[in-house]
Write an enzyme that holds these catalytic residues in place. Sequence first.
Site, PDB file in Angstrom:
ATOM      1  N   LYS A   1       0.952  -1.356  -0.117  1.00  9.30           N
ATOM      2  CA  LYS A   1      -0.113  -0.125  -0.020  1.00  9.30           C
ATOM      3  C   LYS A   1       0.708   1.518  -0.138  1.00  9.30           C
ATOM      4  CE  LYS A   1      -3.591   2.569   2.304  1.00  9.30           C
ATOM      5  NZ  LYS A   1      -3.846   3.087   3.640  1.00  9.30           N
TER       6      LYS A   1
ATOM      7  N   ALA B   1      -9.679   5.702   4.210  1.00  9.05           N
ATOM      8  CA  ALA B   1      -9.460   7.016   4.952  1.00  9.05           C
ATOM      9  C   ALA B   1     -10.721   7.855   5.068  1.00  9.05           C
ATOM     10  CB  ALA B   1      -8.327   7.753   4.474  1.00  9.05           C
TER      11      ALA B   1
ATOM     12  N   THR C   1      -9.180   3.347  12.049  1.00  5.38           N
ATOM     13  CA  THR C   1      -9.458   4.267  13.346  1.00  5.38           C
ATOM     14  C   THR C   1     -10.834   3.987  13.900  1.00  5.38           C
ATOM     15  OG1 THR C   1      -7.870   6.011  12.479  1.00  5.38           O
ATOM     16  CG2 THR C   1      -9.511   6.513  14.231  1.00  5.38           C
TER      17      THR C   1
END
Lengths: 371, 264
Positions: B99, B186, B209
Amino acid sequence: MNPLFTLPDFQTLAQTVQSPTSRDVEQALAARTPDIHDLAALISPAAESFLPEMARRSARITAQRFGRTTQLYAPIYLSNFCTNRCAYCGFAANNRIARRVLSFDEAEAEAEILHSRGFQHILLVSGEAENVVGVEYLETIALRLRDKFAAVSIEVQPLSTTDYARLFAAGITAVAVYQETYDPELYQQVHLSGKKTDYHYRLETPARAAAAGMREVGIGALLGLHDWRAEGLAIGLHLAWLRKNFWSTAFTVSFPRLRPAAGAFEPLVPVSEKNLSQLIFALRIFDPDVGLYLSTREEARYRDGMLGLGPTRYSAGSCTAPGGYSNPEMTDGQQFSVGDERTVEEVTQAIIAKGFDPVSKDWDSAFQAGK
Amino acid sequence: MLTDPLVIAGHTFHSRLFLGTGKFSSSAVMKEAIAASATEMVTVALRRVDLDNPEDDIMSALDRDRCLFLPNTSGARTAEEAIRLAHLARAASGSSWLKLEVTPDPRTLLPDPIETLKATEILVRDGFIVLPYMNADPILALRLQDAGAAAVMPLGAPIGTNQGILTVFQIEIIINQARVPVVVDAGIGAPSHAALAMELGADAVLVNTAISVAGDPVAMARAFAQAVEAGRTAFTAGMGCRSKQAHASSPVKGTLAADLGFLA
């Protein structure tokens, strides 16, 4: 090595466009980004009763994407020599017509006439005879015309990527190559001899032209040979594939409908104006950005009616015989007789009368390298 | 289990949820969350692991038989740094998957399009399977695809912000145009964001997250798995269209029609 386009079995396509229901059509009309299934619904028999709604949506998309404008162009027929025998074409090698190829000066004289009529976009057309109109011939003409016109397109025999790159460097901006029919079986039946009998080489031509860097590539099918709905779905699949693989190329679709021609070929499957309109609206809804041609094959009444409803490019004052602009009395040796006989001035006035802007220049030769 | 598996660079994934491994309270929690998510691809920041040490906390918590290990170059500011990291990772891990992250601005961690494209070109040439993290720029997606990226990973919002798919319009264009899989990466802060990405037609989402800092990361991992599956199913089922006006469910024809009286 170019990626390869493969088409599903044509019979499967023909069945696919028969199966959608009214509900599928309603869904397709409401879809925010219609996909290939929606296209199938929109060209299906079930969509016929939705034609006014389709026209409305097609018109709205066209106005949003292209504005209230119609681009004008004219063809120059360079030669009617042809080494192919296509059952439907007036130029077929076995037809006894007056054969002629323009000299460079004659071609330039034709171009001069179109230029004086205000055309900035011209389309160079020829029969498929590479010994008569080969890449050198086209290159010479392109170099001689490039400073006079904003855009010069070609509709000639399929060429190699190398030859397309060479013509692009000489000032050719766009290439049109129609598959005539996407059905490999019928294709063999109507293409009796000559290089054009190679279905796959022709099918791969748009990709070669795009790979060579052409700004714009045109595809299409000859309507009247076969089930227009299946051909329409094939066009949609081809277009979507080309977009995925050549994202920096612009694409156009033409809808040539068989007209009476020397050799007296009657359409195998008649395609009505209603059918043609449905196909045009469906493709516009499917692909908001694609340029759509409506040539002088169609009658004035129809072309006027279709203004703003989907098509974005109109030819005007066209002559389909080599040298026909310089010698207007010469109608022998034309590819087909036109349906809209009006002069460019009359077409222009008709466009303005409908509240549209006839655009004669929408490109510039300065974009092209090699100047 | 999904019936339409995702294939990237010849590798088949049955889950369309990819996980990041940062910010977990412990490797044990991370391991449990990974299991609960049923993911088959996890990305690990090269700067966080010691690939030469078999005892490494994160690496030893990963079941590399179940999950493809996707090292990322998080922290790289230039193509050159990213390329150097990539080669080190391949030498240590034996895997060519990468990545690619090039983020010169340490505050927003937004990806640098120019360096990312440059690094992609070079790494593809060097035989890597490159999945570049990118801003949701449709032309950049096409350029990366043409450069040989195995998938593109446009962001929904700046990393770690949990803002959701703010770039929805651009993401839709990317999905429409790309030949390679599109993984929304993201910004995904809630299962509903992941579901939206999948409903739009994204091939997969990458979440970190939102799971790692959740009250119960393991339960949240499960919730994301369900959302991704629901969104994918909705997409393949064919979504109805959205409209600002009410529409009768049995529409009346003719109200939005054009006059076609000119037809022969």
